[in-house]
Structure formats: structure tokens, C-alpha cells
Design an enzyme around this catalytic site. Sequence first.
Site, mmCIF file in Angstrom:
data_model
loop_
_atom_site.group_PDB
_atom_site.id
_atom_site.type_symbol
_atom_site.label_atom_id
_atom_site.label_comp_id
_atom_site.label_asym_id
_atom_site.label_seq_id
_atom_site.Cartn_x
_atom_site.Cartn_y
_atom_site.Cartn_z
ATOM 1 N N CYS A 1 1.203 -0.799 -0.352
ATOM 2 C CA CYS A 1 -0.313 0.130 -0.008
ATOM 3 C C CYS A 1 0.989 1.672 -0.250
ATOM 4 C CB CYS A 1 -0.656 -0.044 1.164
ATOM 5 S SG CYS A 1 -2.617 1.236 1.146
ATOM 6 N N CYS A 2 1.641 1.987 1.133
ATOM 7 C CA CYS A 2 2.103 3.326 1.429
ATOM 8 C C CYS A 2 3.952 3.493 0.498
ATOM 9 C CB CYS A 2 2.026 3.276 2.562
ATOM 10 S SG CYS A 2 0.531 3.351 3.005
#
Length: 186
Positions: free
Chosen positions: A130-131
Site C-alpha cells: 500500500c504505502c
Amino acid sequence: MTSRSRTALVLVDVINSFFDPEEPNCYPAAGQVLAPIATLLAAARASGTLVVHAVERHRPDLHDFEWGKLPVHHIEGSDACGFVAGFEPLPGEPVVAKRRYSAFFATDMALMLHEQGIGRLVIVGVKTNCCIRATVQDAFANGFEPIVVREATNSNRPHLAEASLEDIERYFGRVVPLEDGVMALS
């Protein structure tokens, strides 16, 4: 004019939310990245390498588009947004507050790094799929060479973490072992 030959270490979301077992975003494997990140942080600080702390923070009492996908989280000023003990920024280490997964989206990250002559980023933290992936992809799009240290990132979805690392290596940057990450920062 500054040459863009320098390296920076980017810590992504090394905040209580992901590492404190009392927080809903914590997952069992998260803590495994702290020792490798500490090693990289020590190497960066010892060599005078720029360290950037990219942290997700949302405004209290204001709607955020992200709430359509995730429960309300990382509200500015909450304990969840506090830095993990031992990973607090030192004076001169910038903190980039991000409201989306990428440390580059709608922040001054690229501008700040370009002005410091940074061309290569060692990116570590949570969560790989994700990040970390979003930050790596945007780093590449902004003309930086991203390096992800395998031992210094993971996810609560290991199969997605592995797929993301494969994509990062193939399309956006490099995935290296801890030893190579330390060398890149020395």
C-alpha cells in the site's frame, strides 16, 4: 544549481498505529521491520544522509475521501500518529504529513528532495503493498531512483507484499537486502 546525486532515507509510517498492539492497524509481523529500520536509520544518521519521516495524518473533524475505503484513522494529534519510540525525528529531519498512501501525492516531498540534490531514495516502513508501493511508484514518476530494503518492509498480506516487491523490482526501482541498503546510506 545542485547535482542530484545524493541519497535520502524515507521512513514511511513508522508510527504507533502500525506497531502498538492496542491500535487497530497493528498486525503481528509489523514489528519485524523495526530492527532493520533502526540499522538503516543509524547508518543514515552516522553518514549525514537526509532522513525523511513520511507519516499518514488526517485532519480532525473534516471528512476525508479515504473514509470511503477505510475506517477513520490516523487523526492528527492522536496517540496513533505518534512516532514509535526510538524513531522520532531529530532536529533537521523533515516530517512529511501525507493524507494518502503515497508520500508524494499532494505534498511537497518531490520539491523538497529535488532542492536538496537528492536523486536516490531508500524507502522503508509499512505496508509494502500500500504505502510503500504507492510511494515508490510516485518516487519513480518524479524522477527518483527508489530502493526498497526487503527486510525493512512487510504487510499483513504477505502474498501482496511479495507481488508488490516483484513489481517494484521490475518496473520502478530495486529491492535489496539489508546489507545493500546500509551500503547505499553510508
